[in-house]
Structures are given as structure tokens and as C-alpha cells.
Design an enzyme around this catalytic site. Sequence first.
Site, PDB file in Angstrom:
ATOM      1  N   HIS A  71       9.809   3.060  -7.493  1.00 31.40           N
ATOM      2  CA  HIS A  71      10.226   3.863  -6.314  1.00 31.40           C
ATOM      3  C   HIS A  71      11.763   4.304  -6.563  1.00 31.40           C
ATOM      4  O   HIS A  71      12.498   3.675  -6.919  1.00 31.40           O
ATOM      5  CB  HIS A  71      10.374   2.472  -5.035  1.00 31.40           C
ATOM      6  CG  HIS A  71       9.036   2.097  -4.947  1.00 31.40           C
ATOM      7  ND1 HIS A  71       7.966   2.833  -4.212  1.00 31.40           N
ATOM      8  CD2 HIS A  71       8.688   0.643  -4.897  1.00 31.40           C
ATOM      9  CE1 HIS A  71       7.062   1.820  -3.748  1.00 31.40           C
ATOM     10  NE2 HIS A  71       7.354   0.702  -4.294  1.00 31.40           N
ATOM     11  N   HIS A 124       5.612  -2.480   5.086  1.00 28.70           N
ATOM     12  CA  HIS A 124       5.319  -3.775   5.530  1.00 28.70           C
ATOM     13  C   HIS A 124       6.101  -4.504   6.126  1.00 28.70           C
ATOM     14  O   HIS A 124       6.634  -5.387   5.644  1.00 28.70           O
ATOM     15  CB  HIS A 124       4.260  -4.744   4.313  1.00 28.70           C
ATOM     16  CG  HIS A 124       4.894  -4.624   2.996  1.00 28.70           C
ATOM     17  ND1 HIS A 124       6.261  -5.089   2.683  1.00 28.70           N
ATOM     18  CD2 HIS A 124       4.352  -4.550   1.817  1.00 28.70           C
ATOM     19  CE1 HIS A 124       6.512  -5.231   1.481  1.00 28.70           C
ATOM     20  NE2 HIS A 124       5.406  -4.872   0.549  1.00 28.70           N
ATOM     21  N   HIS A 155       1.186  -3.094 -11.890  1.00 30.21           N
ATOM     22  CA  HIS A 155       1.122  -4.083 -10.674  1.00 30.21           C
ATOM     23  C   HIS A 155       0.131  -3.521  -9.670  1.00 30.21           C
ATOM     24  O   HIS A 155       0.263  -2.293  -9.442  1.00 30.21           O
ATOM     25  CB  HIS A 155       2.571  -3.843  -9.913  1.00 30.21           C
ATOM     26  CG  HIS A 155       2.950  -4.319  -8.615  1.00 30.21           C
ATOM     27  ND1 HIS A 155       2.168  -5.592  -8.155  1.00 30.21           N
ATOM     28  CD2 HIS A 155       3.740  -4.128  -7.414  1.00 30.21           C
ATOM     29  CE1 HIS A 155       2.656  -6.069  -6.777  1.00 30.21           C
ATOM     30  NE2 HIS A 155       3.524  -5.090  -6.514  1.00 30.21           N
ATOM     31  N   GLU A 181      -0.354  -4.076  -6.370  1.00 30.48           N
ATOM     32  CA  GLU A 181      -0.280  -3.610  -4.934  1.00 30.48           C
ATOM     33  C   GLU A 181      -0.365  -2.015  -4.921  1.00 30.48           C
ATOM     34  O   GLU A 181      -0.395  -1.295  -5.548  1.00 30.48           O
ATOM     35  CB  GLU A 181       1.414  -3.938  -4.483  1.00 30.48           C
ATOM     36  CG  GLU A 181       1.497  -3.532  -2.809  1.00 30.48           C
ATOM     37  CD  GLU A 181       2.565  -4.457  -2.384  1.00 30.48           C
ATOM     38  OE1 GLU A 181       3.460  -4.751  -3.151  1.00 30.48           O
ATOM     39  OE2 GLU A 181       2.860  -4.546  -1.075  1.00 30.48           O
ATOM     40  N   TYR A 212      16.340  -2.699  -0.647  1.00 29.39           N
ATOM     41  CA  TYR A 212      15.337  -2.783  -1.151  1.00 29.39           C
ATOM     42  C   TYR A 212      15.342  -4.345  -1.695  1.00 29.39           C
ATOM     43  O   TYR A 212      14.303  -4.951  -1.495  1.00 29.39           O
ATOM     44  CB  TYR A 212      15.012  -1.823  -2.458  1.00 29.39           C
ATOM     45  CG  TYR A 212      13.573  -2.036  -3.055  1.00 29.39           C
ATOM     46  CD1 TYR A 212      12.726  -1.344  -2.488  1.00 29.39           C
ATOM     47  CD2 TYR A 212      13.494  -2.965  -4.266  1.00 29.39           C
ATOM     48  CE1 TYR A 212      11.325  -1.544  -3.403  1.00 29.39           C
ATOM     49  CE2 TYR A 212      12.295  -3.067  -4.743  1.00 29.39           C
ATOM     50  CZ  TYR A 212      11.097  -2.149  -4.327  1.00 29.39           C
ATOM     51  OH  TYR A 212       9.888  -2.264  -4.778  1.00 29.39           O
ATOM     52  N   ASP A 244       0.469   0.479  -3.333  1.00 25.64           N
ATOM     53  CA  ASP A 244       1.287   1.597  -3.269  1.00 25.64           C
ATOM     54  C   ASP A 244       1.232   2.218  -4.740  1.00 25.64           C
ATOM     55  O   ASP A 244       1.670   3.412  -4.925  1.00 25.64           O
ATOM     56  CB  ASP A 244       2.623   1.330  -2.904  1.00 25.64           C
ATOM     57  CG  ASP A 244       3.264   0.074  -3.180  1.00 25.64           C
ATOM     58  OD1 ASP A 244       2.583  -0.521  -3.924  1.00 25.64           O
ATOM     59  OD2 ASP A 244       4.483  -0.098  -3.362  1.00 25.64           O
ATOM     60  N   HIS A 303       6.771  -8.149  -8.247  1.00 24.85           N
ATOM     61  CA  HIS A 303       6.840  -8.652  -6.959  1.00 24.85           C
ATOM     62  C   HIS A 303       5.668  -9.566  -6.623  1.00 24.85           C
ATOM     63  O   HIS A 303       5.697 -10.322  -5.652  1.00 24.85           O
ATOM     64  CB  HIS A 303       7.026  -7.387  -6.064  1.00 24.85           C
ATOM     65  CG  HIS A 303       6.658  -7.615  -4.585  1.00 24.85           C
ATOM     66  ND1 HIS A 303       5.986  -6.480  -3.913  1.00 24.85           N
ATOM     67  CD2 HIS A 303       7.122  -8.442  -3.752  1.00 24.85           C
ATOM     68  CE1 HIS A 303       5.795  -6.830  -2.608  1.00 24.85           C
ATOM     69  NE2 HIS A 303       6.246  -7.945  -2.714  1.00 24.85           N
ATOM     70  N   ASP A 319       8.484  -2.348  -9.409  1.00 21.60           N
ATOM     71  CA  ASP A 319       9.199  -2.853  -8.332  1.00 21.60           C
ATOM     72  C   ASP A 319      10.548  -2.994  -8.596  1.00 21.60           C
ATOM     73  O   ASP A 319      11.439  -2.768  -7.969  1.00 21.60           O
ATOM     74  CB  ASP A 319       8.547  -3.853  -7.395  1.00 21.60           C
ATOM     75  CG  ASP A 319       7.536  -3.274  -6.651  1.00 21.60           C
ATOM     76  OD1 ASP A 319       7.336  -1.986  -6.383  1.00 21.60           O
ATOM     77  OD2 ASP A 319       6.632  -4.108  -6.019  1.00 21.60           O
TER      78      ASP A 319
HETATM   79 FE1  FEO Z   1       5.104  -4.515  -4.749  1.00 19.20          FE
HETATM   80 FE2  FEO Z   1       5.903  -1.220  -4.662  1.00 19.20          FE
HETATM   81  O1  FEO Z   1       4.761  -2.523  -4.824  1.00 19.20           O
END
Ligand code: FEO
Length: 390
Positions: free
Chosen positions: A222, A24, A78, A80, A191, A82, A144, A163
Site C-alpha cells: 500500500h 475495515h 498475503h 487478505e 497505518y 485487497d 498482518h 502490508d
Molecule cells: Fe492485510 Fe493490505 O491487507
Amino acid sequence: MKPVEIKPGIYWVGAVDWDLRYFHGYLTPRGTTYNAYLIVDEKIVLVDTVKHYLFDEMLDRIKGVVEPSRIDYLVVNHVEMDHSGSVPRIMELAPRAKIVTNPQGKKALGRHYKKDWDCLVVNSGDEVKIGARTLKFFTTPMVHWPDSMVTYIPEERLLLPNDAFGQHLACDARFDDQVGWEVVHEEAAKYYANIVLPYGEQVNKVLDALAALEIDMIGPSHGVIWRTYLAQIVQAYRRWANHETERRALIVYDTMWGSTKKIALALQDGLEDAGVPVTVKFLQTNHISEIVPHVLVSRAVLVGSPTLNNGMLPTVSAFLTYLRGLRPQKRIGLAFGSYGWGGQGAREVKAAMEAMGWEVPFDVINIQYIPDEAELAAVRETARKLGEML
Ligand code: FEO
């Protein structure tokens, strides 16, 4: 695809996205990982999942430990995609599983997947006993998304913060010391600058809450797992959350016929005369997501644009729009540029800096057509004074 046991009975079962180059708006030249963790106790718990197209990779790893149908709890830290992208497939394979999420997460899951899954809704501080171990949850809104939370396992001193503390880094290593501080710090800073920077206040609250916990491993969602450089990364997060910077300057510019570049280089000269280290980034050859890590550490940010069609160049405008969203604070700004007749470009840059609440101690440096030697000498002198202020 093998799972990796990170603590006795706790496995990394995530997936490595070697080919991801764009997240993104953020360039990810080193790819990324989506980390999921499987905890085998009296209850079987999966913490987070992976992007939908890597589901099979995660599933192989889970099967290397337990049959997926045995999963009792799926913790969604979370929503999101991913991290939640493989939730529907897991829920099909694990019919007795309950999703553990917070009220914001339940709402977001409903909006994303339109399913009526069995959910255990937790609030900050709630605990779920899973046998010898306990899952303790802390909500971390806006680190996040509003739904973000962390899972802490006190018996293992293990924090799974999704995150937070992540890095976009695809590699065969699973731990920070296998990669080395230099690379893992660079990616964690990048990041933070591109994703977490707007939420310094919330990060500080999270760090305050974590200070009371005993932690010897942090497994983000991540990149690699922190087991060696924990103190360093927590200190770095505190500095970044407080918008602390170094005595250094960043010059970002675009140019049409080279005049704004001449001003940029004269500014570099003047700052260096004052003993300030300077990074210079040309917007035609540097992606904005590669520039913001330099904003993260630089006390002074100088931005230059010529005037085109009564305004900034679109590249400069895009950079400042991105920066406005990331909300870096406590910076000293200086706007510069060249023009033929209107001169609005550099003035718009200054207005954008002031709108971000930056200190802008000098007037716009705005030079018509091509700067001459006397004008460049004046630019160097302004930069030298700015350097002495840092
Ligand atoms: Fe806010 Fe890695 O997603």
C-alpha cells in the site's frame, strides 16, 4: 495505465484506489493503492495482485510489459482480499502459473477461493531461483495475518513486505521522496496505529531478520515505495514496536451537557502547566481511527465519559473497545467524567485502562453534575502532578 519500472526489469503494476474512504473500520481520506510487482527474468513473476474491482487496471499495466499468459509464478505474500482479490482472474489468464505461498497461505487461499490451484509451498528462508535473480521468502506471521510473508530479492536489494511499511495513500507518485517525509510518515504512522499496533512483538522479530539483509528499496503493498527514507521508517517501526512514546498527553472525551468537557479542558491546563504538549480529541467530531495515531506517540492517555444509563457513553465505549484490540502498552492512563447519580461511566473507563495493563496512578476524577471552580482547580492540580510524572 502504464507500468512503472522501479528497478531494471522490475515493474510496479498495481492499482490506485482514489475513492477508498473506509478500510475495515479505518477512515482513509487519502485513498490507497494496492501494489503488485512484476519481475521479468528467465521466469516471469507477479508478486501480489489488487482488489478485485481494480483488476483491469492491473492487467493493463501487466500487458504493458508482458503477455499475462507468460506469468510463471504468482507470489501470494498475503491472502487478505485487497491483495489476493485478483488471483482467480490472473490464474485464468496464466494457465501455466504456479502460486507461491506458505502453508498458512495455501490454507487461507483454499478457504477464500475453493480452487485447486497448482501451488509451490515455501517455508521461511526458502529460495526460488528465477534466472539471474532469486526470490527469498520469510514468513512474518501476524504482520498482518497468520499467512503473511515477505519476498526478498537479494540481487536487487529489494524487499517486498506486503502490508508492513504500508500507507493508505493514493497519489500519482510511486516513491517516498516524491511525496515527502511529512505526509508519508503521517500515513505510515496512521497505518501502523490502526493495523499493525497489536503485533509489536512480531514486528520486532521481522526487523531483527531484516537487519541481516542488504536493502535499498522497500516496496510495500500500500502507498509509495521507500527508496529515500528507509532508515527513518525502519527506526520508526522499531520505536512503535517497542511501544516507545513521547512526553506528551492525549485527552479523549465525549460530553452530554458540557461538564466532562470542562474537566477535559482543566486537565489540558494542568498538563500544559507542567510543560507537557497536549492533544485534545472530542469523540463527536473525530473518528476513532484518526485518534489512535495520537495514542501511538502519547505517553499519557486521559479518557473522559459522563455516565449514561449506568455506564459509559457508547462513543467512549467504542473508542476503548477499538483501543483494547490494538493493545497499546506502556501508557499512563487517567479516567475522568461527570455524573448525576450513578457515576459508573468514568469508573468503567478506569477499569478498561487497567485491563489493558496501563499504569493508572490517580483515582477516577468523577464530578457530580457541574464542576465548580474549586473542583476544577483540583483537577488542574492532579493533571500538573501527572505531567510531572511523564
Ligand atoms: Fe492485510 Fe493490505 O491487507
